[in-house]
Design a protein around this motif. Structure first.
Motif, PDB file in Angstrom:
ATOM      1  N   ASP A  88       0.827  -1.208   0.000  1.00 60.18           N
ATOM      2  CA  ASP A  88       0.000   0.000   0.000  1.00 60.18           C
ATOM      3  C   ASP A  88       0.863   1.260   0.000  1.00 60.18           C
ATOM      4  N   THR A  89       1.984   1.230   0.695  1.00 59.22           N
ATOM      5  CA  THR A  89       2.890   2.377   0.716  1.00 59.22           C
ATOM      6  C   THR A  89       3.491   2.613  -0.664  1.00 59.22           C
ATOM      7  N   ALA A  90       3.939   1.541  -1.332  1.00 56.74           N
ATOM      8  CA  ALA A  90       4.485   1.689  -2.683  1.00 56.74           C
ATOM      9  C   ALA A  90       3.414   2.201  -3.639  1.00 56.74           C
ATOM     10  N   PHE A  91       2.200   1.680  -3.514  1.00 57.40           N
ATOM     11  CA  PHE A  91       1.058   2.131  -4.310  1.00 57.40           C
ATOM     12  C   PHE A  91       0.813   3.617  -4.105  1.00 57.40           C
ATOM     13  N   ALA A  92       0.787   4.063  -2.849  1.00 61.62           N
ATOM     14  CA  ALA A  92       0.537   5.470  -2.538  1.00 61.62           C
ATOM     15  C   ALA A  92       1.612   6.366  -3.149  1.00 61.62           C
ATOM     16  N   CYS A  93       2.854   5.932  -3.064  1.00 64.78           N
ATOM     17  CA  CYS A  93       3.948   6.737  -3.625  1.00 64.78           C
ATOM     18  C   CYS A  93       3.868   6.799  -5.143  1.00 64.78           C
ATOM     19  N   ALA A  94       3.481   5.697  -5.777  1.00 64.56           N
ATOM     20  CA  ALA A  94       3.355   5.684  -7.239  1.00 64.56           C
ATOM     21  C   ALA A  94       2.221   6.592  -7.695  1.00 64.56           C
ATOM     22  N   CYS A  95       1.056   6.496  -7.067  1.00 66.60           N
ATOM     23  CA  CYS A  95      -0.080   7.287  -7.550  1.00 66.60           C
ATOM     24  C   CYS A  95       0.028   8.754  -7.162  1.00 66.60           C
ATOM     25  N   THR A 126      -3.647  12.155  -3.997  1.00 68.22           N
ATOM     26  CA  THR A 126      -4.362  10.950  -4.437  1.00 68.22           C
ATOM     27  C   THR A 126      -4.420   9.962  -3.280  1.00 68.22           C
ATOM     28  N   VAL A 127      -5.560   9.311  -3.114  1.00 68.17           N
ATOM     29  CA  VAL A 127      -5.760   8.337  -2.039  1.00 68.17           C
ATOM     30  C   VAL A 127      -6.255   7.019  -2.630  1.00 68.17           C
ATOM     31  N   ALA A 128      -6.252   6.004  -1.801  1.00 62.71           N
ATOM     32  CA  ALA A 128      -6.759   4.695  -2.220  1.00 62.71           C
ATOM     33  C   ALA A 128      -8.282   4.712  -2.222  1.00 62.71           C
ATOM     34  N   ALA A 129      -8.862   4.192  -3.283  1.00 58.56           N
ATOM     35  CA  ALA A 129     -10.306   3.978  -3.356  1.00 58.56           C
ATOM     36  C   ALA A 129     -10.627   2.525  -3.014  1.00 58.56           C
ATOM     37  N   GLY A 130      -9.622   1.667  -3.092  1.00 59.16           N
ATOM     38  CA  GLY A 130      -9.783   0.260  -2.771  1.00 59.16           C
ATOM     39  C   GLY A 130      -8.539  -0.494  -3.166  1.00 59.16           C
ATOM     40  N   ALA A 131      -8.402  -1.715  -2.629  1.00 59.55           N
ATOM     41  CA  ALA A 131      -7.240  -2.538  -2.956  1.00 59.55           C
ATOM     42  C   ALA A 131      -7.539  -3.993  -2.632  1.00 59.55           C
ATOM     43  N   CYS A 150      -4.850   5.369 -16.041  1.00 55.41           N
ATOM     44  CA  CYS A 150      -5.531   6.472 -15.361  1.00 55.41           C
ATOM     45  C   CYS A 150      -6.689   6.907 -16.236  1.00 55.41           C
ATOM     46  N   TYR A 151      -7.818   7.199 -15.626  1.00 56.07           N
ATOM     47  CA  TYR A 151      -8.998   7.654 -16.359  1.00 56.07           C
ATOM     48  C   TYR A 151      -9.743   8.632 -15.468  1.00 56.07           C
ATOM     49  N   GLY A 152      -9.866   9.854 -15.960  1.00 57.76           N
ATOM     50  CA  GLY A 152     -10.464  10.903 -15.138  1.00 57.76           C
ATOM     51  C   GLY A 152      -9.642  11.101 -13.882  1.00 57.76           C
ATOM     52  N   ARG A 153     -10.300  11.025 -12.730  1.00 54.77           N
ATOM     53  CA  ARG A 153      -9.602  11.170 -11.445  1.00 54.77           C
ATOM     54  C   ARG A 153      -9.231   9.817 -10.832  1.00 54.77           C
ATOM     55  N   ASN A 154      -9.338   8.746 -11.604  1.00 55.49           N
ATOM     56  CA  ASN A 154      -9.126   7.383 -11.109  1.00 55.49           C
ATOM     57  C   ASN A 154      -7.890   6.759 -11.728  1.00 55.49           C
ATOM     58  N   GLY A 155      -7.338   5.784 -11.027  1.00 58.87           N
ATOM     59  CA  GLY A 155      -6.205   5.046 -11.558  1.00 58.87           C
ATOM     60  C   GLY A 155      -6.195   3.621 -11.040  1.00 58.87           C
ATOM     61  N   ILE A 156      -5.486   2.760 -11.748  1.00 63.35           N
ATOM     62  CA  ILE A 156      -5.295   1.375 -11.336  1.00 63.35           C
ATOM     63  C   ILE A 156      -3.800   1.107 -11.329  1.00 63.35           C
ATOM     64  N   TYR A 157      -3.327   0.532 -10.215  1.00 60.21           N
ATOM     65  CA  TYR A 157      -1.904   0.272 -10.023  1.00 60.21           C
ATOM     66  C   TYR A 157      -1.709  -1.171  -9.569  1.00 60.21           C
ATOM     67  N   GLY A 160      -4.253  -1.863  -6.602  1.00 62.07           N
ATOM     68  CA  GLY A 160      -4.851  -0.718  -5.938  1.00 62.07           C
ATOM     69  C   GLY A 160      -5.606   0.164  -6.908  1.00 62.07           C
ATOM     70  N   ARG A 161      -6.693   0.740  -6.413  1.00 61.01           N
ATOM     71  CA  ARG A 161      -7.494   1.685  -7.198  1.00 61.01           C
ATOM     72  C   ARG A 161      -7.385   3.041  -6.512  1.00 61.01           C
ATOM     73  N   SER A 162      -6.979   4.051  -7.281  1.00 61.89           N
ATOM     74  CA  SER A 162      -6.733   5.373  -6.701  1.00 61.89           C
ATOM     75  C   SER A 162      -7.797   6.377  -7.115  1.00 61.89           C
ATOM     76  N   ARG A 163      -7.850   7.474  -6.348  1.00 61.74           N
ATOM     77  CA  ARG A 163      -8.777   8.570  -6.631  1.00 61.74           C
ATOM     78  C   ARG A 163      -8.085   9.886  -6.285  1.00 61.74           C
ATOM     79  N   VAL A 164      -7.995  10.797  -7.250  1.00 62.94           N
ATOM     80  CA  VAL A 164      -7.447  12.120  -7.004  1.00 62.94           C
ATOM     81  C   VAL A 164      -8.492  12.921  -6.222  1.00 62.94           C
ATOM     82  N   ILE A 165      -8.049  13.529  -5.113  1.00 60.92           N
ATOM     83  CA  ILE A 165      -8.995  14.300  -4.298  1.00 60.92           C
ATOM     84  C   ILE A 165      -8.704  15.793  -4.338  1.00 60.92           C
ATOM     85  N   ALA A 166      -7.575  16.189  -4.934  1.00 57.38           N
ATOM     86  CA  ALA A 166      -7.235  17.615  -5.033  1.00 57.38           C
ATOM     87  C   ALA A 166      -6.459  17.854  -6.321  1.00 57.38           C
TER      88      ALA A 166
END
Length: 129
Positions: free
Chosen positions: A50-57, A64-69, A92-99, A119-125
């Protein structure tokens, strides 16, 4: 972001690289991370991934935060193992990403996969400032 991540730092997670939707992080399995079966507790393996995922996204800049994993454990990690988590953006699509993140340990003959994480990401800012 990693400078403020007390949880990851407390566990000894080190960020090796984070750029362009990719990240590599490492963690040594300590005695505090071993469960009753004498293997690394899955929660610690998940936290490394999850830490590597967070750093990548977050390497792109916007917060960007996790939307699910999800994680699949493939092989056990043991006391003393140095685990490597390699994260890579798939789309990445819109504010979402898959890692995807592969957690592995280096062995004399190559490396052994410990877990596969998606992991599924979501841009929040719009920007990180």
């Amino acid at each position: 972001m990693m400078d403020s991540d007390q949880a990851s730092r407390t566990l000894g997670i080190e960020l090796i690289e984070a750029t362009d939707g990719k990240a590599i992080a490492t963690m040594r399995v300590t005695a505090d991370m071993v469960n009753g079966h004498d293997i690394a507790h899955g929660g610690y393996v998940f936290l490394l991934a999850d830490t590597a995922f967070a750093c990548a996204c977050n390497s792109h800049g916007p917060v960007t935060v996790a939307a699910g994993a999800d994680i699949t454990f493939v092989a056990p990690a043991r006391l003393g193992d140095l685990l490597v988590a390699a994260a890579e953006e798939r789309t990445c699509y819109g504010r979402n990403g898959i890692y995807d993140v592969t957690v592995y340990r280096e062995d004399p003959g190559g490396h052994t996969v410990i877990a596969e994480f998606r992991g599924r990401s979501r841009v929040i800012a719009k920007d990180a400032s």
